[in-house]
Design an enzyme around this catalytic site. Structure first.
Site, PDB file in Angstrom:
ATOM      1  N   GLU A  91       0.874  -1.094   0.047  1.00  0.00           N
ATOM      2  CA  GLU A  91      -0.084   0.203   0.150  1.00  0.00           C
ATOM      3  C   GLU A  91       0.718   1.269   0.198  1.00  0.00           C
ATOM      4  O   GLU A  91       2.018   1.077   0.147  1.00  0.00           O
ATOM      5  CB  GLU A  91      -1.041   0.036   1.276  1.00  0.00           C
ATOM      6  CG  GLU A  91      -0.263  -0.001   2.689  1.00  0.00           C
ATOM      7  CD  GLU A  91      -0.419   0.987   3.460  1.00  0.00           C
ATOM      8  OE1 GLU A  91      -0.686   1.911   2.770  1.00  0.00           O
ATOM      9  OE2 GLU A  91      -0.443   1.025   4.803  1.00  0.00           O
TER      10      GLU A  91
ATOM     11  N   ASP B 232     -11.352  -0.785   5.574  1.00  0.00           N
ATOM     12  CA  ASP B 232     -10.777  -1.933   5.412  1.00  0.00           C
ATOM     13  C   ASP B 232     -11.205  -3.360   6.065  1.00  0.00           C
ATOM     14  O   ASP B 232     -10.941  -4.349   5.396  1.00  0.00           O
ATOM     15  CB  ASP B 232      -9.364  -1.611   6.580  1.00  0.00           C
ATOM     16  CG  ASP B 232      -8.323  -0.712   6.259  1.00  0.00           C
ATOM     17  OD1 ASP B 232      -8.709  -0.196   5.043  1.00  0.00           O
ATOM     18  OD2 ASP B 232      -7.303  -0.522   6.890  1.00  0.00           O
TER      19      ASP B 232
ATOM     20  N   LYS C  85      -4.303  -1.189  14.155  1.00  0.00           N
ATOM     21  CA  LYS C  85      -3.647  -0.223  14.705  1.00  0.00           C
ATOM     22  C   LYS C  85      -3.884  -0.044  16.410  1.00  0.00           C
ATOM     23  O   LYS C  85      -5.139   0.076  16.866  1.00  0.00           O
ATOM     24  CB  LYS C  85      -3.936   1.068  13.950  1.00  0.00           C
ATOM     25  CG  LYS C  85      -3.327   1.290  12.574  1.00  0.00           C
ATOM     26  CD  LYS C  85      -3.645   2.475  12.070  1.00  0.00           C
ATOM     27  CE  LYS C  85      -3.273   2.574  10.767  1.00  0.00           C
ATOM     28  NZ  LYS C  85      -3.654   1.774   9.660  1.00  0.00           N
TER      29      LYS C  85
END
EC number: 4.2.1.70
Length: 289
Positions: A8, A127, A144
């Site tokens: 990415e 996502d 995260k």
């Protein structure tokens, strides 16, 4: 034998400060090549989807102002208007799969944001939707750390996304080696990952195989170090009434400010390590095909 690995590009344009962003992009691509696989950094330049970037294009992505952060909803806008865009996990995964690239590497995935002001979190990353829909292999270091990890783990389960612990029994949390939450299965070799992936394909299951890799021991940050800094960052965000897209970059920047170079070192190291693991899996998959 062609073993492509999608990478990415949001981390280049938005995730890391200069000059570390360009250096890390180069290192990740070099790491994939060193494992005998082919790096394929994905981005949109002047409205054109690019599946692999030349060195000068990597530099442009890392240094040019106005590069748009592109998730799934943004793809048609950026393409139709001829803009430049760096792709998130969701957009990268979508474009990679359309191009026949089944393996992707990234840092941390998005998920469910933490509650602010006592209100239920409505901000859920695209996502998760992409992971639930696209039957690829995604190598990351878990969600995260800034996210609601328990809610994100529940969403992964609800959406049928198998979470693999690569040489670990618990799901990592980006900079931290563990979130304290279990994985669905542990794999210690690329061949084991490929066997699981092939089983999902034979069963006709939608969605990704999410391979979670703890950050290297030498740079990993304990949760007891990160969480106090994160709580202060969340309070700062609440004071500023930050929401949605502004929240994630603000919190990550605050962690870098409070924890110093350790956060940056961990981020760079886990990105490179994940690229290596993804390349090994891609080679094993190509050999097994």
């Amino acid at each position: 034998m062609d073993a492509p690995v999608a990478l990415e590009s949001t981390v280049i344009a938005h995730g890391l400060p200069a000059p570390h962003n360009l250096d890390t992009a180069r290192r990740c691509e070099a790491a994939v090549r060193a494992e005998g696989a082919r790096p394929c950094t994905i981005a949109i330049l002047k409205g054109q989807v690019r599946l692999g970037l030349h060195p000068d294009e990597l530099r442009y992505l890392a240094t040019a102002p106005g590069i748009r952060k592109v998730s799934l909803r943004d793809l048609p806008v950026v393409v139709a208007r001829g803009l430049d865009g760096a792709t998130t996990v969701a957009a990268t995964l979508h474009l990679a799969w359309r191009a026949g690239i089944p393996v992707m590497a990234t840092g941390g995935i998005g998920g469910v944001h933490r509650r602010i002001d006592g209100q239920p979190a409505m901000d859920i990353s695209a996502d998760l939707e992409a992971l639930a829909r696209i039957p690829a292999i995604v190598v990351c270091s878990g969600p995260k750390i800034i996210l609601d990890l328990e809610a994100t783990r529940e969403q992964l389960e609800t959406r049928g996304i198998t979470v693999v612990g690569y040489r670990t029994d618990t799901m990592p949390a980006f900079y931290c080696p563990t979130s304290g939450l279990p994985v669905d299965v542990r794999c210690d070799t690329p061949a084991e990952v490929v066997a699981l992936y092939r089983a999902r394909q034979r069963l006709g299951l939608p969605g990704a195989l999410l391979v979670t890799v703890p950050p290297p021991d030498r740079v990993a940050l304990p949760r007891e170090v990160v969480l106090p800094a994160l709580e202060q960052a969340l309070q700062d965000a609440e004071t500023r009434q930050l929401r949605a897209e502004a929240l994630t970059p603000f919190l990550l920047a605050r962690l870098r400010e409070r924890l110093g170079s350790r956060v940056l070192q961990a981020n760079i190291a886990l990105l490179e390590q994940n690229a290596i693991v993804a390349a090994r899996i891609a080679r094993a998959l190509a050999t097994a095909t």
